[in-house]
Motif scaffolding. Structure first.
Motif, PDB file in Angstrom:
ATOM      1  N   ALA A  65     -24.999 121.160 -51.644  1.00  0.00           N
ATOM      2  CA  ALA A  65     -23.711 121.669 -51.140  1.00  0.00           C
ATOM      3  C   ALA A  65     -23.611 123.171 -51.378  1.00  0.00           C
ATOM      4  CB  ALA A  65     -22.552 120.938 -51.807  1.00  0.00           C
ATOM      5  N   ARG A 124     -23.458 125.854 -48.438  1.00  0.00           N
ATOM      6  CA  ARG A 124     -22.260 126.695 -48.380  1.00  0.00           C
ATOM      7  C   ARG A 124     -22.658 128.165 -48.230  1.00  0.00           C
ATOM      8  NH1 ARG A 124     -19.991 124.869 -52.892  1.00  0.00           N
ATOM      9  NH2 ARG A 124     -18.969 123.181 -51.746  1.00  0.00           N
ATOM     10  N   GLU A 135     -16.281 125.331 -45.131  1.00  0.00           N
ATOM     11  CA  GLU A 135     -16.306 124.125 -45.958  1.00  0.00           C
ATOM     12  C   GLU A 135     -16.325 122.857 -45.110  1.00  0.00           C
ATOM     13  OE1 GLU A 135     -16.916 124.907 -48.935  1.00  0.00           O
ATOM     14  OE2 GLU A 135     -17.112 122.850 -49.659  1.00  0.00           O
ATOM     15  N   VAL A 144     -19.857 122.368 -44.343  1.00  0.00           N
ATOM     16  CA  VAL A 144     -20.558 121.869 -45.536  1.00  0.00           C
ATOM     17  C   VAL A 144     -20.355 120.361 -45.658  1.00  0.00           C
ATOM     18  CG1 VAL A 144     -20.602 121.912 -48.065  1.00  0.00           C
ATOM     19  CG2 VAL A 144     -20.405 124.061 -46.791  1.00  0.00           C
ATOM     20  N   GLN A 145     -19.109 119.913 -45.474  1.00  0.00           N
ATOM     21  CA  GLN A 145     -18.821 118.490 -45.634  1.00  0.00           C
ATOM     22  C   GLN A 145     -19.474 117.656 -44.533  1.00  0.00           C
ATOM     23  OE1 GLN A 145     -14.583 117.972 -46.173  1.00  0.00           O
ATOM     24  NE2 GLN A 145     -14.659 118.909 -48.205  1.00  0.00           N
ATOM     25  N   LEU A 183     -23.114 117.370 -45.431  1.00  0.00           N
ATOM     26  CA  LEU A 183     -23.375 116.403 -46.510  1.00  0.00           C
ATOM     27  C   LEU A 183     -23.296 114.974 -45.993  1.00  0.00           C
ATOM     28  CD1 LEU A 183     -21.459 117.931 -49.563  1.00  0.00           C
ATOM     29  CD2 LEU A 183     -23.906 117.993 -49.086  1.00  0.00           C
ATOM     30  N   LEU A 184     -22.296 114.714 -45.144  1.00  0.00           N
ATOM     31  CA  LEU A 184     -22.171 113.364 -44.572  1.00  0.00           C
ATOM     32  C   LEU A 184     -23.377 113.028 -43.698  1.00  0.00           C
ATOM     33  CD1 LEU A 184     -18.398 113.154 -43.775  1.00  0.00           C
ATOM     34  CD2 LEU A 184     -19.730 111.257 -44.695  1.00  0.00           C
ATOM     35  N   LYS A 195     -25.244 121.166 -37.452  1.00  0.00           N
ATOM     36  CA  LYS A 195     -23.808 120.954 -37.644  1.00  0.00           C
ATOM     37  C   LYS A 195     -23.014 122.252 -37.444  1.00  0.00           C
ATOM     38  CE  LYS A 195     -23.532 116.629 -38.208  1.00  0.00           C
ATOM     39  NZ  LYS A 195     -22.783 115.885 -37.162  1.00  0.00           N
ATOM     40  N   GLU A 247     -16.888 126.283 -53.768  1.00  0.00           N
ATOM     41  CA  GLU A 247     -15.983 125.879 -52.696  1.00  0.00           C
ATOM     42  C   GLU A 247     -14.622 126.579 -52.766  1.00  0.00           C
ATOM     43  OE1 GLU A 247     -15.031 121.752 -52.984  1.00  0.00           O
ATOM     44  OE2 GLU A 247     -13.634 121.808 -51.313  1.00  0.00           O
ATOM     45  N   ILE A 270     -12.166 116.520 -42.633  1.00  0.00           N
ATOM     46  CA  ILE A 270     -12.543 115.206 -43.139  1.00  0.00           C
ATOM     47  C   ILE A 270     -11.314 114.349 -43.416  1.00  0.00           C
ATOM     48  CG2 ILE A 270     -12.636 115.821 -45.593  1.00  0.00           C
ATOM     49  CD1 ILE A 270     -15.165 114.054 -45.755  1.00  0.00           C
ATOM     50  N   ASN A 271     -10.189 114.996 -43.759  1.00  0.00           N
ATOM     51  CA  ASN A 271      -8.975 114.209 -44.008  1.00  0.00           C
ATOM     52  C   ASN A 271      -8.511 113.512 -42.739  1.00  0.00           C
ATOM     53  OD1 ASN A 271      -9.035 115.083 -46.610  1.00  0.00           O
ATOM     54  ND2 ASN A 271      -7.622 116.784 -46.257  1.00  0.00           N
ATOM     55  N   MET A 284      -9.525 116.368 -48.642  1.00  0.00           N
ATOM     56  CA  MET A 284     -10.536 115.927 -49.609  1.00  0.00           C
ATOM     57  C   MET A 284     -11.449 117.097 -49.975  1.00  0.00           C
ATOM     58  SD  MET A 284     -13.513 113.028 -49.305  1.00  0.00           S
ATOM     59  CE  MET A 284     -12.532 111.742 -48.575  1.00  0.00           C
ATOM     60  N   ARG A 285     -11.601 117.311 -51.265  1.00  0.00           N
ATOM     61  CA  ARG A 285     -12.490 118.398 -51.680  1.00  0.00           C
ATOM     62  C   ARG A 285     -13.935 117.929 -51.578  1.00  0.00           C
ATOM     63  NH1 ARG A 285     -12.231 119.474 -56.830  1.00  0.00           N
ATOM     64  NH2 ARG A 285     -13.024 121.591 -56.550  1.00  0.00           N
ATOM     65  N   THR A 286     -14.827 118.877 -51.492  1.00  0.00           N
ATOM     66  CA  THR A 286     -16.243 118.532 -51.343  1.00  0.00           C
ATOM     67  C   THR A 286     -16.739 117.750 -52.557  1.00  0.00           C
ATOM     68  OG1 THR A 286     -16.577 120.452 -49.942  1.00  0.00           O
ATOM     69  CG2 THR A 286     -18.536 119.492 -50.938  1.00  0.00           C
ATOM     70  N   LEU A 345     -15.814 114.242 -52.024  1.00  0.00           N
ATOM     71  CA  LEU A 345     -16.702 113.632 -51.035  1.00  0.00           C
ATOM     72  C   LEU A 345     -18.019 113.237 -51.701  1.00  0.00           C
ATOM     73  CD1 LEU A 345     -17.599 112.924 -48.126  1.00  0.00           C
ATOM     74  CD2 LEU A 345     -18.322 115.303 -47.870  1.00  0.00           C
ATOM     75  N   ILE A 346     -18.525 114.124 -52.533  1.00  0.00           N
ATOM     76  CA  ILE A 346     -19.796 113.844 -53.212  1.00  0.00           C
ATOM     77  C   ILE A 346     -19.670 112.597 -54.088  1.00  0.00           C
ATOM     78  CG2 ILE A 346     -21.405 114.724 -54.971  1.00  0.00           C
ATOM     79  CD1 ILE A 346     -21.109 117.481 -53.653  1.00  0.00           C
ATOM     80  N   LEU A 361     -20.140 109.695 -51.705  1.00  0.00           N
ATOM     81  CA  LEU A 361     -21.527 109.582 -51.222  1.00  0.00           C
ATOM     82  C   LEU A 361     -22.415 109.040 -52.334  1.00  0.00           C
ATOM     83  CD1 LEU A 361     -21.923 112.972 -49.286  1.00  0.00           C
ATOM     84  CD2 LEU A 361     -21.256 110.744 -48.383  1.00  0.00           C
ATOM     85  N   TRP A 374     -24.347 112.623 -33.373  1.00  0.00           N
ATOM     86  CA  TRP A 374     -24.346 112.334 -34.813  1.00  0.00           C
ATOM     87  C   TRP A 374     -23.819 113.518 -35.589  1.00  0.00           C
ATOM     88  CZ3 TRP A 374     -27.700 115.172 -38.098  1.00  0.00           C
ATOM     89  CH2 TRP A 374     -28.642 115.961 -37.425  1.00  0.00           C
TER      90      TRP A 374
END
Lengths: 189, 212
Positions: free
Chosen positions: A32, A36, A51, A54-55, A58-59, A85, A114, A121-122, B1-3, B6-7, B10, B212
């Motif tokens: 991350a 970033r 950010e 970044v999220q 990661l997903l 992305k 961050e 994402i929310n 949601m903060r990263t 999220l981590i 995951l 994706w």
């Protein structure tokens, strides 16, 4: 330093795929920070929140980790996903920002911390079915373990794991789908 | 949601039991071949004189062209569906099938009188060729698009086009066992058009389904 990073991150990712959660947490935090740094350097004109990218990255790393071949370097794979992305994020906002294709993995980014704000994402999380949403929120935002989440909702740990897995896959998919809807909008404008 | 949050999520989902993409491609190749074989046998089947045809150069050459296309497209699509995998070498091999066809066309033009070029090019199976190859290839194409969804192609439309070429090469390999028109002039024209149809469908399919 880069070579050491690579060896260490590859090792962590292999352990993670085998089920080592601590190794995975370590891998994701370090990845991350690197992503970033990479994304912030590329987004110079604003319009895209680094950010969010970044999220999303990661997903994508998470749901596509079976595409990493364990005998290959992991960092170029991470940066290829991050770049995909990032380009997606620009396209989604109707911006044609040129990203230097050549200098991806070669110029490794410095890790960065961050900043907090409202997140894409929310919105993706809000769109989940209630059962999945409450499990994902419990494990992430509320910071409960799998066991604690199972106890809270009165379901088995296996059910929690299944909901979490499906919820994360659905969130990752939503990022992709949303992009298509907006791209069509831009064409009409 | 903060990263960091999220981590945490995951992380709790760390273990991966998903099949590695490389294995998925081999599985897909097997499934696609079976689908193509079944459709081939149910619709057109091999030509009656296949035993004697096997002794002619022109008949055998068709399989060289089509398998060259299928094998090179398979290598390229595997690379295209993996982020950071280098595609240069596999892309360069894509020249093999067209090159072989061009050489065969030149040899054909040299060995056949000009008066016969037209009939050899037009042949007698043009319509069957243009319908059978897409028909045999559409099932395999669907399988390959599904694997592209499972993978992570950073250039989805290009990957979809290659999926179409792969399905086309596979379908044409079966179709070649049916067709009586063995002239490279026929192959270079009608096979190419039929495979191009699958390539276009592949590009479209990837654009719609591979996100994706």
């Amino acid at each position: 330093m880069t070579g050491k990073d690579e060896a260490e991150l590859s090792r962590l990712m292999r352990a993670a795929i085998a089920g080592d959660e601590r190794a995975y947490a370590d891998f994701l935090h370090r990845t991350a920070a690197l992503v970033r740094g990479f994304v912030r350097r590329k987004i110079v004109h604003g319009g895209v929140d680094p950010e969010d990218v970044v999220q999303e990255t990661l997903l994508a790393i998470h749901v596509k980790r079976h595409t990493w071949r364990q005998d290959l370097a992991v960092l170029p794979w991470v940066y290829a996903i991050a770049r995909f992305k990032l380009i997606d994020a620009f396209r989604r906002r109707g911006r044609r920002v040129e990203i230097e294709i050549d200098e991806i993995a070669e110029t490794f980014a410095e890790p960065e911390a961050e900043t907090v704000s409202e997140r894409d994402i929310n919105r993706a999380l809000d769109g989940l079915p209630p059962a999945q949403r409450s499990v994902v929120s419990s494990v992430s935002v509320e910071g409960r373990s799998i066991g604690e989440t199972a106890a809270k909702f009165g379901i088995s740990e296996t059910a929690v794991r299944v909901s979490l897995h499906r919820g994360l896959a659905a969130i990752a998919k939503r990022f992709g789908a949303k992009q298509f809807g907006r791209a069509k909008q831009f064409k009409r404008e | 949601m903060r990263t960091d949050d999220l981590i945490k999520a995951l992380d709790a989902d760390a273990r991966s039991t998903a099949m590695p993409l490389g294995s998925a491609w081999w599985l897909a190749a097997g499934a696609a071949t079976v689908i193509a074989a079944v459709v081939f046998w149910l619709t057109i089947g091999p030509r009656a004189d296949i035993a004697t045809a096997m002794h002619t150069m022109r008949f055998l050459a068709k399989f060289v062209f089509t398998t060259a296309l299928a094998v090179s497209a398979f290598a390229l699509i595997r690379a295209l569906s993996t982020p950071s995998a280098s595609t240069g070498k596999a892309a360069a091999w894509m020249i093999a099938a067209p090159l072989l066809v061009i050489i065969a066309v030149v040899l054909e033009l040299l060995s056949v009188p000009a008066a016969d070029w037209g009939t050899r090019l037009v042949g007698s199976n043009m319509v069957i060729c243009l319908t059978s190859i897409p028909l045999i290839g559409i099932g395999p194409l669907a399988v390959f698009i599904a694997v592209l969804r499972y993978g992570a192609p950073t250039r989805p439309v290009l990957a979809g086009t290659v999926a179409g070429l792969l399905a086309g090469g596979l379908a044409a390999t079966f179709y070649a066992a049916h067709c009586f028109d063995d002239s490279p002039l026929f192959v270079a024209t009608w096979y190419t058009i039929a495979i191009a149809v699958l390539a276009a469908l592949g590009a479209l399919g990837a654009r719609i389904f591979v996100r994706w």
